[in-house]
Design an enzyme around this catalytic site. Structure first.
Site, PDB file in Angstrom:
ATOM      1  CG  HIS A   1      20.522 -30.214  20.437  1.00  0.00           C
ATOM      2  ND1 HIS A   1      21.804 -29.720  20.649  1.00  0.00           N
ATOM      3  CD2 HIS A   1      20.386 -31.733  20.357  1.00  0.00           C
ATOM      4  CE1 HIS A   1      22.544 -30.857  20.687  1.00  0.00           C
ATOM      5  NE2 HIS A   1      21.601 -31.895  20.794  1.00  0.00           N
TER       6      HIS A   1
ATOM      7  CD  GLU B   1      26.144 -33.017  21.546  1.00  0.00           C
ATOM      8  OE1 GLU B   1      26.066 -32.914  20.205  1.00  0.00           O
ATOM      9  OE2 GLU B   1      25.466 -33.904  21.874  1.00  0.00           O
TER      10      GLU B   1
ATOM     11  CG  HIS C   1      26.340 -34.790  15.685  1.00  0.00           C
ATOM     12  ND1 HIS C   1      27.492 -34.712  16.264  1.00  0.00           N
ATOM     13  CD2 HIS C   1      25.541 -34.875  16.819  1.00  0.00           C
ATOM     14  CE1 HIS C   1      27.489 -34.473  17.756  1.00  0.00           C
ATOM     15  NE2 HIS C   1      26.482 -34.826  17.964  1.00  0.00           N
TER      16      HIS C   1
ATOM     17  CG  HIS D   1      24.469 -39.219  20.553  1.00  0.00           C
ATOM     18  ND1 HIS D   1      25.386 -39.018  19.580  1.00  0.00           N
ATOM     19  CD2 HIS D   1      24.514 -37.758  20.790  1.00  0.00           C
ATOM     20  CE1 HIS D   1      25.748 -38.068  19.143  1.00  0.00           C
ATOM     21  NE2 HIS D   1      25.101 -37.139  19.976  1.00  0.00           N
TER      22      HIS D   1
HETATM   23 FE   LIG Z   1      25.269 -35.100  19.605  1.00  0.00          FE
END
Ligand SMILES: [Fe+2]
Length: 280
Positions: A195, A242, A12, A63
């Site tokens: 990321h 994640e 996502h 988040h």
């Molecule tokens: Fe995330």
């Protein structure tokens, strides 16, 4: 009793949702760097349609859009019949709420808490891009399949250990198989691949790590769990933590589950991938 028919791991990102809206809201196409993701999710969409699940259990992370740093549960479950979309700062997207099912929510929360997973139980669980960004790529609107969302803290230290995610998956399997109906269930885990969106290493990613992870997960969960979560962060950026959410999906499936589709690409900032496995 209900049974798990398959599992899906999927990335996502906020931009995934924004690009979906642009492409379906007038642009009629994806920009060059996002087109591979749209194309790459077509087989996953077809597989989900074939699997025809009656219910989806989605392990994801918020988040800081619903939970706050002042109140961040390690594990939380949504048990309502509908889950609203959180506004992440650019206004609500033109999407319907996420359908839930309180019978599933109550059943899963009861079973998991009985088995020592101390969930925060949420009647009203607002959902951010953790689910809304990828979902329109793999199911048609309005969202046809009720979802039980399970939120895992991936924001505030201390994070749950990777082994805990696998244990959650195993417990979910037992809980799902105890649901008194013949429903078909898909277990989904979603977390961004490599990321980092903060600090001096902002923007680092590692597409090689993403591909390696996708290759390893179906048959080598034990090996992946031996790697400390800080190692994933070092190799793929802080938010590569994640990836450990995906362990819950794999552990919810049996050893006999087979890979039907695996794909990864790197549109921008965050590695994007999808893995679909089915039970025999
Ligand atoms: Fe995330």
């Amino acid at each position: 009793m209900a049974r798990i028919v398959g599992g899906m791991g999927i990335s996502h990102t906020p931009s995934m949702g924004i690009e979906y809206d642009r492409a379906h809201g007038g642009n009629d196409h994806f920009p060059t760097h996002w087109q591979p993701w749209f194309d790459g999710t077509r087989p996953a969409r077809d597989l989900l349609a074939e699997l025809a699940p009656d219910h989806m259990v989605v392990v994801y992370n918020d988040h800081l859009n619903y939970f706050t740093l002042d109140n961040y549960p390690t594990l939380a479950i949504g048990i309502g019949d509908e889950f609203r979309q959180m506004d992440e700062g650019w206004g609500p997207r033109e999407l319907p709420p996420l359908p839930g099912n309180h019978e599933w929510g109550i059943h899963l929360s009861q079973h998991l808490i009985d088995n020592d997973f101390d969930l925060t139980v949420c009647q009203d669980l607002g959902i951010d891009h953790g689910i809304f960004s990828w979902l329109p790529y793999v199911v048609d609107l309005p969202f046809p399949i009720p979802v039980t969302p399970i939120a895992v803290n991936m924001i505030r230290e201390p994070l749950p250990r990777p082994q805990r995610m696998a244990a959650l998956g195993s417990a979910l399997r037992r809980a799902i198989e105890g649901f008194p109906s013949d429903q078909r269930v898909l277990v989904v885990a979603t977390g961004g691949m490599s990321h980092q969106i903060s600090g001096a290493r902002f923007g680092i990613a590692n597409a090689d790590l993403d591909r390696w992870f996708l290759d390893k997960l179906p048959r080598n969960l034990d090996e992946l769990m031996k790697i400390d979560i800080t190692e994933y962060m070092a190799l793929g950026g802080t938010e590569a933590a994640e990836l450990t959410l995906w362990f819950a999906m794999r552990a919810a499936l049996s050893d006999a589950a087979q890979v039907q589709y695996s794909f990864s690409t790197f549109p921008q900032i965050t590695g994007c991938g999808v893995l679909v496995m089915t039970e025999p």
